[in-house]
Structures are given as C-alpha cells and as structure tokens.
Design an enzyme around this catalytic site. Structure first.
Site, PDB file in Angstrom:
ATOM      1  N   GLY A  53       9.406  11.557   9.749  1.00  0.00           N
ATOM      2  CA  GLY A  53       8.904  10.745  10.867  1.00  0.00           C
ATOM      3  C   GLY A  53       7.754   9.911  10.358  1.00  0.00           C
ATOM      4  O   GLY A  53       7.681   9.607   9.167  1.00  0.00           O
ATOM      5  N   GLU A  78       0.846  -1.200   0.000  1.00  0.00           N
ATOM      6  CA  GLU A  78       0.000   0.000   0.000  1.00  0.00           C
ATOM      7  C   GLU A  78       0.881   1.249   0.000  1.00  0.00           C
ATOM      8  O   GLU A  78       1.837   1.324   0.745  1.00  0.00           O
ATOM      9  CB  GLU A  78      -0.914  -0.031   1.242  1.00  0.00           C
ATOM     10  CG  GLU A  78      -1.897   1.109   1.297  1.00  0.00           C
ATOM     11  CD  GLU A  78      -2.646   1.272  -0.016  1.00  0.00           C
ATOM     12  OE1 GLU A  78      -3.309   0.327  -0.467  1.00  0.00           O
ATOM     13  OE2 GLU A  78      -2.552   2.356  -0.623  1.00  0.00           O
ATOM     14  N   GLU A 118      -1.184   9.033   4.804  1.00  0.00           N
ATOM     15  CA  GLU A 118      -2.148   9.478   5.804  1.00  0.00           C
ATOM     16  C   GLU A 118      -2.455  10.943   5.535  1.00  0.00           C
ATOM     17  O   GLU A 118      -1.587  11.705   5.130  1.00  0.00           O
ATOM     18  CB  GLU A 118      -1.558   9.314   7.217  1.00  0.00           C
ATOM     19  CG  GLU A 118      -1.510   7.867   7.628  1.00  0.00           C
ATOM     20  CD  GLU A 118      -0.798   7.641   8.952  1.00  0.00           C
ATOM     21  OE1 GLU A 118      -0.660   8.586   9.741  1.00  0.00           O
ATOM     22  OE2 GLU A 118      -0.369   6.505   9.185  1.00  0.00           O
ATOM     23  N   ASN A 160       9.746   3.792  -0.364  1.00  0.00           N
ATOM     24  CA  ASN A 160       9.895   4.587   0.859  1.00  0.00           C
ATOM     25  C   ASN A 160      11.337   5.018   1.077  1.00  0.00           C
ATOM     26  O   ASN A 160      11.592   6.129   1.539  1.00  0.00           O
ATOM     27  CB  ASN A 160       9.365   3.810   2.067  1.00  0.00           C
ATOM     28  CG  ASN A 160       7.856   3.976   2.210  1.00  0.00           C
ATOM     29  OD1 ASN A 160       7.232   4.659   1.400  1.00  0.00           O
ATOM     30  ND2 ASN A 160       7.273   3.359   3.216  1.00  0.00           N
ATOM     31  N   CYS A 205       5.911   5.030   8.851  1.00  0.00           N
ATOM     32  CA  CYS A 205       6.503   4.248   7.756  1.00  0.00           C
ATOM     33  C   CYS A 205       7.988   4.519   7.506  1.00  0.00           C
ATOM     34  O   CYS A 205       8.803   3.605   7.632  1.00  0.00           O
ATOM     35  CB  CYS A 205       5.712   4.475   6.472  1.00  0.00           C
ATOM     36  SG  CYS A 205       4.035   3.815   6.586  1.00  0.00           S
ATOM     37  N   LYS A 241       2.894  14.807  10.498  1.00  0.00           N
ATOM     38  CA  LYS A 241       2.609  15.705   9.379  1.00  0.00           C
ATOM     39  C   LYS A 241       1.188  16.226   9.549  1.00  0.00           C
ATOM     40  O   LYS A 241       0.441  15.712  10.391  1.00  0.00           O
ATOM     41  CB  LYS A 241       2.796  14.987   8.053  1.00  0.00           C
ATOM     42  CG  LYS A 241       1.808  13.875   7.784  1.00  0.00           C
ATOM     43  CD  LYS A 241       1.987  13.384   6.363  1.00  0.00           C
ATOM     44  CE  LYS A 241       1.021  12.282   6.044  1.00  0.00           C
ATOM     45  NZ  LYS A 241       1.144  11.805   4.683  1.00  0.00           N
ATOM     46  N   ALA A 255      12.874  21.157   3.017  1.00  0.00           N
ATOM     47  CA  ALA A 255      13.780  21.033   4.166  1.00  0.00           C
ATOM     48  C   ALA A 255      12.975  21.180   5.453  1.00  0.00           C
ATOM     49  O   ALA A 255      11.970  21.887   5.488  1.00  0.00           O
ATOM     50  CB  ALA A 255      14.847  22.118   4.092  1.00  0.00           C
ATOM     51  N   GLY A 256      13.397  20.504   6.497  1.00  0.00           N
ATOM     52  CA  GLY A 256      12.652  20.578   7.754  1.00  0.00           C
ATOM     53  C   GLY A 256      13.323  19.790   8.853  1.00  0.00           C
ATOM     54  O   GLY A 256      14.541  19.566   8.814  1.00  0.00           O
TER      55      GLY A 256
HETATM   56  P1  NAD Z   1      -2.126   0.325  12.653  1.00  0.00           P
HETATM   57  O1  NAD Z   1      -1.307   0.081  13.849  1.00  0.00           O
HETATM   58  O2  NAD Z   1      -2.869   1.616  12.511  1.00  0.00           O
HETATM   59  O3  NAD Z   1      -3.234  -0.840  12.506  1.00  0.00           O
HETATM   60  C1  NAD Z   1      -2.936  -2.180  12.683  1.00  0.00           C
HETATM   61  C2  NAD Z   1      -4.187  -2.859  13.228  1.00  0.00           C
HETATM   62  O4  NAD Z   1      -3.992  -4.273  13.231  1.00  0.00           O
HETATM   63  C3  NAD Z   1      -4.520  -2.472  14.670  1.00  0.00           C
HETATM   64  O5  NAD Z   1      -5.845  -1.976  14.737  1.00  0.00           O
HETATM   65  C4  NAD Z   1      -4.395  -3.791  15.448  1.00  0.00           C
HETATM   66  O6  NAD Z   1      -5.308  -3.904  16.520  1.00  0.00           O
HETATM   67  C5  NAD Z   1      -4.681  -4.786  14.353  1.00  0.00           C
HETATM   68  N1  NAD Z   1      -4.205  -6.152  14.628  1.00  0.00           N
HETATM   69  C6  NAD Z   1      -2.994  -6.554  15.070  1.00  0.00           C
HETATM   70  N2  NAD Z   1      -2.963  -7.897  15.197  1.00  0.00           N
HETATM   71  C7  NAD Z   1      -4.178  -8.360  14.806  1.00  0.00           C
HETATM   72  C8  NAD Z   1      -4.769  -9.634  14.717  1.00  0.00           C
HETATM   73  N3  NAD Z   1      -4.103 -10.743  15.039  1.00  0.00           N
HETATM   74  N4  NAD Z   1      -6.046  -9.728  14.282  1.00  0.00           N
HETATM   75  C9  NAD Z   1      -6.750  -8.628  13.952  1.00  0.00           C
HETATM   76  N5  NAD Z   1      -6.232  -7.386  14.010  1.00  0.00           N
HETATM   77  C10 NAD Z   1      -4.976  -7.248  14.448  1.00  0.00           C
HETATM   78  O7  NAD Z   1      -1.151   0.107  11.404  1.00  0.00           O
HETATM   79  P2  NAD Z   1      -1.185   0.839   9.973  1.00  0.00           P
HETATM   80  O8  NAD Z   1      -0.605   2.186  10.066  1.00  0.00           O
HETATM   81  O9  NAD Z   1      -2.547   0.660   9.396  1.00  0.00           O
HETATM   82  O10 NAD Z   1      -0.139  -0.051   9.175  1.00  0.00           O
HETATM   83  C11 NAD Z   1      -0.448  -1.374   8.797  1.00  0.00           C
HETATM   84  C12 NAD Z   1       0.608  -1.823   7.807  1.00  0.00           C
HETATM   85  O11 NAD Z   1       0.532  -1.040   6.610  1.00  0.00           O
HETATM   86  C13 NAD Z   1       2.044  -1.688   8.295  1.00  0.00           C
HETATM   87  O12 NAD Z   1       2.808  -2.741   7.783  1.00  0.00           O
HETATM   88  C14 NAD Z   1       2.491  -0.385   7.688  1.00  0.00           C
HETATM   89  O13 NAD Z   1       3.890  -0.323   7.506  1.00  0.00           O
HETATM   90  C15 NAD Z   1       1.798  -0.429   6.348  1.00  0.00           C
HETATM   91  N6  NAD Z   1       1.538   0.883   5.747  1.00  0.00           N
HETATM   92  C16 NAD Z   1       1.126   1.923   6.514  1.00  0.00           C
HETATM   93  C17 NAD Z   1       0.845   3.152   5.930  1.00  0.00           C
HETATM   94  C18 NAD Z   1       0.400   4.328   6.757  1.00  0.00           C
HETATM   95  O14 NAD Z   1       0.404   5.441   6.243  1.00  0.00           O
HETATM   96  N7  NAD Z   1       0.006   4.125   8.004  1.00  0.00           N
HETATM   97  C19 NAD Z   1       0.993   3.322   4.550  1.00  0.00           C
HETATM   98  C20 NAD Z   1       1.400   2.218   3.784  1.00  0.00           C
HETATM   99  C21 NAD Z   1       1.666   1.011   4.400  1.00  0.00           C
END
Ligand code: NAD
Length: 436
Positions: free
Chosen positions: A263, A154, A158, A214, A266, A327, A258-259
């Site tokens: 953070g 993905e 955000e 990334n 990801c 951000k 620049a900043g």
């Molecule tokens: P998050 O922490 O917001 O959400 C993860 C969710 O998974 C939590 O609600 C947690 O309770 C749930 N969970 C954990 N174990 C579980 C289980 N066994 N059964 C059911 N639910 C369970 O994480 P996120 O920010 O959504 O990121 C998820 C993944 O996507 C990560 O690998 C991250 O690197 C990737 N990612 C994140 C973004 C971003 O902008 N946040 C963008 C691209 C990719």
C-alpha cells in the site's frame, strides 16, 4: 546556493530540511497555509522519526524557512524542486494538475536563470511538459529568461526518510544540459564526497528509473505473496522460502515478506501509472499488470482469511485491528491495506475496534465506522479476534496473556507473520498467519 522546494509534504519537507542540513539555504513553499503556519510554530505536520530535530536545528541556524509566497521563493532561488503530489487519475494515469500549476507559477515568477527540478514521481516526458509550461508563461509576459529543466527522482522511504536522504543507495539525476547537471552535482556534493553512487543520465531515463524501481519492489512483494498463497495449499513455510531464496545474492532478502499486499502513497499509484503509461505508448508491462492484480486479490484474500478464522461469518463479530498505517513508523494512510481490510470486515457485518500508535487521526478521516481505542488491549476488549495489520514494533512485545483475557475468543490473525506459530498455538491461541 539558494534552493526552493515547492510542496512541503513527506518528500518536500524532508528534501528541504536535509539540503539545509548539508549547509544550503532552503525555502520550503506550500500553498497549504495551515501547514506553513504549523511549521513556523515549530510543529511538524507529518509523523517522520527524526525530522523535527533536523527542521528545528536548521531553522534556528537560519538555513531553513517556510512560506506560502511561492513566487518570492522562486525569485530568490537558483534551484527549484517540484515536490508536489502526483496522485493516480481515475484510469490509472497520473494526475499532473499540481505539477502543471507549479510550472505555470514558476514561469510567471521567474526572474533569471534557474534549474527547475522535478522530484515528484512523474511519467516520462513530464519534465519537458514543465519546460513547456514555464516557457509559455515567460512568453506570455513577453520576457526572455533562460532556464534548465532536470529530473531527480526521490527514493526515500517514509519512516526512514532522514537516513535515506542523507545516506542514499544512489542519486539519480537526469539533465540534458551541462549547466543543470553541474549545478545539481554541486548541490549534492556532500553525498558525492561521501562516495554515494551517482547515476547521471538523460531526463527520460531518470524519470523512468523511478517507476522501474517501484515496479520491481512491488513485484517482489506480489511474488512472495503468491508463493505464500501456494504455501497455504501445500503446507509450506513462506518465511523459510524467503530466507532460502533471499540468501541468494542475486535475489536479496529485502521485500520478501509475505503479508496483506503493498500500500502507501507510492507503489499502488506508481505501478498503475507505469502500466498505463506503457499501454499509452503502445508497449506493455505485463509483469507489472500482473503484480497489480495479485496485490488487489491479496487484500481481498485477507478479509476471507479473517472470515474463515471467525468460523465463516463476520456478521455480528467484533474484530480488534492492530495497526492502520500502510507501514510502521508513519502516519500515512494512503492506500493502506488496512482500509480495504477494515471496509471488508464492516461490509461483512463485523464491528471493528482499532488501535494504531500514530495513524488514528489520519485513519479516522477515511474509516469512520470504527471505534478507535487507546491501546492494543482496549482494541481486543471483548473482540472475537485480534487482527494484526501493521507490524509496529510495540505489537511484537504484547502481553499475550493479557490479550487472551481481553478477547472473547482466542483468535489471532497475524497478517505480518510477527509471531511464531508454535508458541502461539501452545499458548492456546487459534492462530492464523500468511503462508505458514
Ligand atoms: P504530499 O501530498 O505529502 O505533499 C505534497 C504537497 O504539495 C502538499 O503539502 C500540497 O499542499 C503541496 N502542493 C500542491 N500543490 C502546490 C502548489 N501549487 N504550490 C505549493 N504547494 C503545493 O506528497 P508526497 O508524499 O510528499 O509526494 C510528493 C511526490 O513525491 C509524489 O510525486 C510522490 O509520488 C513522490 N514520492 C513520494 C514518496 C513518499 O514516500 N511519500 C517517496 C518518493 C517519491
């Protein structure tokens, strides 16, 4: 087609809601009962602009539901997305505990052919690790069930997640068998019809593409931050340089601001993970290693910048901090530069008053030695400096005269280069910024 998304966080909830918007039946499962209860009450556990409307519409139209019964969600779905967290381990490796647990649950609940898709950001080989866990659980119950694994990283941001998911720059799908590829292409058909570019590849390439993306974006940020630091030595203007190089189509304008360093949930963990993974493979990502180090230094440099602006000593000073989330347009505090900066200020003896439009609840779980204020002006009340850490739009239009009256001393440290130096100096501020 019935789809289940396991993990209803920033990625899982957006993925589920947007697939439902495409007309698919989606069940979002999470083990966090409080999150599911909120969603069932019609509340959104995270701040993501526009997400509430998409969720509400699709729940009402019966295409989107939420559950803590992961097994039930698996049983009723053809495609299962794993969207759980993959945090950094102590040594920079990726903690796959949550992915492993979900894979086992899938293997235990599987009742027929499924495509199991890793959407979480994971090191190369993880989809095969998922396959092995699922197979082991199937074997343990003495069953014989066919399934495919696939990778579909993905790329959403955000704060702009709905637009990014529904109008992505590209979709990357990694699958080793035709059935899985065909089902995923069908699922993404609305975007295919939309002429979204598709990168269809093998699983390892798909998994690595996410890290490469990334790492490259983080590289642009650390690069421009180093140029900013050099500008400060020689009297250059990093914003003019960013424009001067960014207008070159081979370089591009984005991610050249620049900043205080990158953070978020990801870039920090994904750069660490990519570097760790490469080392583990007997290879190396030397540029990524340098990017990580530059970013670490940049955050420290910001505390020094504030210290210098305050006359060289933080002891007994009061600092009004504007913006805490990593951000704008999110309440996500994971690895936000504000954490290191505020902690650095407090360790140096300063008192911190802070305001963020949406992230104060999350911030208060991490930053406890801070007075949280109701608005920007209250944060500046009797402060020795105003420090702008996150560039929320509302900080661009502050009543600067009012800010000046609130401050004990007219010191402004603008870590996002939001203001023009000249008018700030003319308005009587002792103005500091990054690389200008
Ligand atoms: P998050 O922490 O917001 O959400 C993860 C969710 O998974 C939590 O609600 C947690 O309770 C749930 N969970 C954990 N174990 C579980 C289980 N066994 N059964 C059911 N639910 C369970 O994480 P996120 O920010 O959504 O990121 C998820 C993944 O996507 C990560 O690998 C991250 O690197 C990737 N990612 C994140 C973004 C971003 O902008 N946040 C963008 C691209 C990719």
């Amino acid at each position: 087609m019935n789809v289940c998304v396991i993990g209803t966080g920033y990625v899982g909830l957006v993925t589920g809601a947007c697939f439902a918007e495409f007309g698919v039946n989606v069940i979002c499962a999470d083990k966090d009962a409080s999150k599911i209860e909120m969603l069932e009450r019609g509340e959104i556990p995270i701040y993501e602009p526009g997400l509430d409307a998409v969720v509400e519409r699709n729940v009402q139209q019966g295409r989107l539901s939420f559950t803590t019964d992961t097994a039930g969600a698996i049983e009723s779905s053809l495609v299962i997305f794993i969207a759980v967290g993959t945090p950094a381990g102590e040594d920079g490796s990726t903690d796959l505990t949550y992915v492993d647990a979900v894979a086992k649950e899938i293997g235990e609940a599987i009742n027929g052919y499924k495509v199991i898709v890793t959407k979480s950001t994971v090191p190369v080989g993880t989809s095969y690790r998922v396959r092995d866990h699922v197979q082991a659980a199937i074997d343990a119950k003495g069953a014989d069930v066919d399934f495919s694994v696939a990778s579909n990283p993905e790329f959403l941001r955000e704060g702009a997640a709905i637009a990014d998911f529904t109008h992505p720059d590209r979709i990357v799908i990694g699958a080793d068998d035709e059935a899985a590829m065909a089902i995923l292409k069908d699922l993404y058909r609305p975007l295919f019809l939309n002429e979204t570019p598709f990168v269809l590849t093998n699983i390892a390439t798909s998994e690595l593409t996410k890290y490469a993306a990334n790492a490259f974006l983080a590289t642009k940020i650390s690069f421009i931050n180093e140029i900013a630091n050099l500008c400060e030595e020689v009297g250059g203007d990093v914003q003019a340089i960013a424009r001067g190089i960014g207008l070159d189509g081979r370089i591009g304008k984005k991610f050249l601001h620049a900043g205080p360093g990158y953070g978020g949930s990801c870039f920090p963990k994904d750069t660490e993970s990519a570097a760790f993974f490469a080392r583990e493979q007997g290879s190396s990502l030397q540029i990524v290693e340098a990017v990580i180090e530059v970013n670490r230094q940049q955050k420290k440099r910001m505390v020094e910048k504030i210290r210098r602006a305050l006359g060289g000593d933080l002891q007994g000073k009061t600092v009004g901090v504007l913006g805490l989330s990593f951000k704008p347009e999110t309440d996500d505090m994971r690895e936000a530069p504000a954490i290191d900066i505020v902690q650095g200020l407090v360790e140096g003896g300063a008192v911190v008053r802070a305001f963020d439009p949406v992230a104060m609840k999350e911030a208060s779980k991490i930053l406890t030695d801070v007075t949280y204020c109701k608005d920007s002006y209250e944060a500046c009340e009797n402060a020795d400096a105003m420090v702008l850490v996150t560039e929320w739009n509302q900080f661009r239009m502050l009543d600067l005269e009012r800010v000046r009256q609130k401050l004990r001393r007219p010191v402004v440290v603008d870590l996002r280069n939001v203001y023009d130096p000249k008018p700030m100096l003319e308005a009587g501020f002792d103005y500091h910024c990054v690389g200008r």
